[in-house]
Design a protein around this motif. Structure first.
Motif, PDB file in Angstrom:
ATOM      1  N   SER A 103    -121.569 -37.208 -17.788  1.00 11.86           N
ATOM      2  CA  SER A 103    -121.099 -37.989 -18.927  1.00 11.86           C
ATOM      3  C   SER A 103    -121.516 -37.235 -20.182  1.00 11.86           C
ATOM      4  N   ASP A 104    -120.928 -37.595 -21.318  1.00 10.74           N
ATOM      5  CA  ASP A 104    -121.231 -36.904 -22.569  1.00 10.74           C
ATOM      6  C   ASP A 104    -122.164 -37.736 -23.437  1.00 10.74           C
ATOM      7  N   VAL A 105    -123.106 -37.066 -24.078  1.00  8.24           N
ATOM      8  CA  VAL A 105    -123.938 -37.756 -25.052  1.00  8.24           C
ATOM      9  C   VAL A 105    -123.097 -37.990 -26.312  1.00  8.24           C
ATOM     10  N   GLY A 156    -107.370 -28.704 -14.919  1.00  9.03           N
ATOM     11  CA  GLY A 156    -108.711 -28.509 -14.372  1.00  9.03           C
ATOM     12  C   GLY A 156    -109.655 -29.650 -14.682  1.00  9.03           C
ATOM     13  N   LEU A 157    -109.338 -30.451 -15.714  1.00  5.48           N
ATOM     14  CA  LEU A 157    -110.184 -31.585 -16.088  1.00  5.48           C
ATOM     15  C   LEU A 157    -109.935 -32.753 -15.139  1.00  5.48           C
ATOM     16  N   GLN A 158    -111.031 -33.369 -14.697  1.00  6.11           N
ATOM     17  CA  GLN A 158    -110.947 -34.561 -13.855  1.00  6.11           C
ATOM     18  C   GLN A 158    -111.850 -35.655 -14.417  1.00  6.11           C
ATOM     19  N   VAL A 159    -111.475 -36.907 -14.187  1.00  7.29           N
ATOM     20  CA  VAL A 159    -112.282 -38.049 -14.599  1.00  7.29           C
ATOM     21  C   VAL A 159    -112.487 -38.941 -13.379  1.00  7.29           C
ATOM     22  N   LYS A 160    -113.661 -39.570 -13.301  1.00 12.92           N
ATOM     23  CA  LYS A 160    -113.959 -40.451 -12.177  1.00 12.92           C
ATOM     24  C   LYS A 160    -113.652 -41.892 -12.555  1.00 12.92           C
ATOM     25  N   ILE A 198    -115.530 -41.903 -23.900  1.00 16.71           N
ATOM     26  CA  ILE A 198    -116.645 -42.641 -24.491  1.00 16.71           C
ATOM     27  C   ILE A 198    -117.956 -41.990 -24.074  1.00 16.71           C
ATOM     28  N   GLY A 199    -118.839 -41.743 -25.047  1.00 12.89           N
ATOM     29  CA  GLY A 199    -120.125 -41.130 -24.764  1.00 12.89           C
ATOM     30  C   GLY A 199    -121.223 -42.149 -24.533  1.00 12.89           C
ATOM     31  N   SER A 226    -117.174 -42.497 -19.110  1.00 20.34           N
ATOM     32  CA  SER A 226    -116.419 -41.717 -18.145  1.00 20.34           C
ATOM     33  C   SER A 226    -117.260 -40.558 -17.631  1.00 20.34           C
ATOM     34  N   ILE A 227    -117.140 -40.298 -16.330  1.00 21.13           N
ATOM     35  CA  ILE A 227    -117.791 -39.169 -15.683  1.00 21.13           C
ATOM     36  C   ILE A 227    -116.739 -38.082 -15.513  1.00 21.13           C
ATOM     37  N   LEU A 228    -117.029 -36.897 -16.059  1.00 23.09           N
ATOM     38  CA  LEU A 228    -116.062 -35.801 -16.071  1.00 23.09           C
ATOM     39  C   LEU A 228    -116.474 -34.705 -15.107  1.00 23.09           C
TER      40      LEU A 228
END
Length: 295
Positions: A226-228, A241-245, A264-265, A279-281
């Motif tokens: 996840s992003d801060v 190539g980008l994926q989201v869980k 969302i961070g 979101s987990i990327l």
């Protein structure tokens, strides 16, 4: 046998010099290919938010857009933003100049070499955080602090000017989205802006390059994460190539043309008392193309 060396300062340079050679063993992210199954049927369900409706002067149109934004944040923590007002020509030029930066000879980029300090104004490096990793990741990155004080590389020619204009426009988009999120929680539009110190906060510009990988089934461009921060804005070069869980399943992100992907961070989730999802990327590697993602 693949080398176990971790002294790789540029994945791009390494990939170009080794071509079809096996990748070093400490870049092997996968031991069980079954762990990375993708739910393609969910790709069409990724929410789409129309920024022009969110900023509409018509109260009913605006209210409906705020509701849709809240749903996207709560259910996915991730959405595609269209009609955002950032010119397509600017995004294309930014992508072009970013590729030119990564194409510079290694020697020309040494002045920006990552020294391990996450608050260095400009950092160029590889992987995620090599000193703390047992497994490394198949990417080169450029990370720049663009606010509250603007920094940017002086090369290639014109990159700094394009970066400044993009950073200014994306900051305005972020402000409007956070205002919409604030309203969706029943607050005044500027409540989160004021509470968070948005105008004095950090804005980080990052360019991630994922060079062709001869063994993409073994490597990842980035680990699941996840992003801060509050919001991350992603634009891609069309390679993918980008994926989201979502609901425990990985979903490929195939963005709409000229859209910006927003996730969302961690800090925004906490600010909203866990009403929103984070979101987990994941970044998968490809065999013969260069995914380039700007956030």
């Amino acid at each position: 046998m693949a080398s176990a060396s971790s002294n790789i300062s540029s994945i791009k340079a390494f990939a170009e010099s080794n071509r079809a050679s096996p990748i070093p063993s400490n870049y092997h992210s996968f031991t069980d290919i079954g762990d990375v199954a993708v739910a393609d049927e969910l790709a069409a369900s990724i929410p789409v938010i129309d920024f022009s409706l969110l900023t509409s002067d018509d109260s009913q149109i605006h209210a409906k857009a705020v509701h849709e934004l809240a749903e996207a944040c709560a259910e996915w923590g991730f959405f595609m933003l269209i009609n955002h007002g950032v010119p397509e020509s600017l995004m294309e030029e930014l992508m072009k100049k970013s590729q030119e930066f990564h194409d510079l000879p290694v020697e020309e980029k040494k002045e920006f070499c990552d020294n391990g300090d996450p608050f260095s104004p400009i950092r160029h490096g590889t992987s995620f955080h090599p000193p703390a990793e047992n497994v490394h990741y198949w990417r080169d990155f450029l990370k720049i602090l663009t606010s509250p004080q603007f920094n940017f590389p002086h090369k290639p020619h014109g990159y700094r000017e394009v970066g400044f204009e993009y950073s200014r426009k994306i900051n305005n988009v972020a402000r409007k989205l956070i205002q919409g999120i604030s309203e969706s929680l029943g607050l005044e539009s500027n409540s989160i802006i004021d509470f968070s110190g948005f105008d004095s906060g950090l804005q980080i510009f990052a360019v991630n390059l994922y060079p062709p990988c001869p063994q993409p089934h073994l490597a990842l461009g980035l680990p699941s994460h996840s992003d801060v921060g509050f919001l991350t804005f992603l634009i891609q070069n069309g390679i993918g190539g980008l994926q989201v869980k979502h609901e425990g399943k990985w979903v490929n992100v195939n963005p709409i043309s000229n859209s910006i992907v927003v996730n969302i961070g961690d800090q925004l989730e906490v600010t909203n008392l866990f009403l929103f999802s984070v979101s987990i990327l994941n970044i998968k590697c490809l065999i013969n193309v260069y995914p380039l993602i700007i956030d």
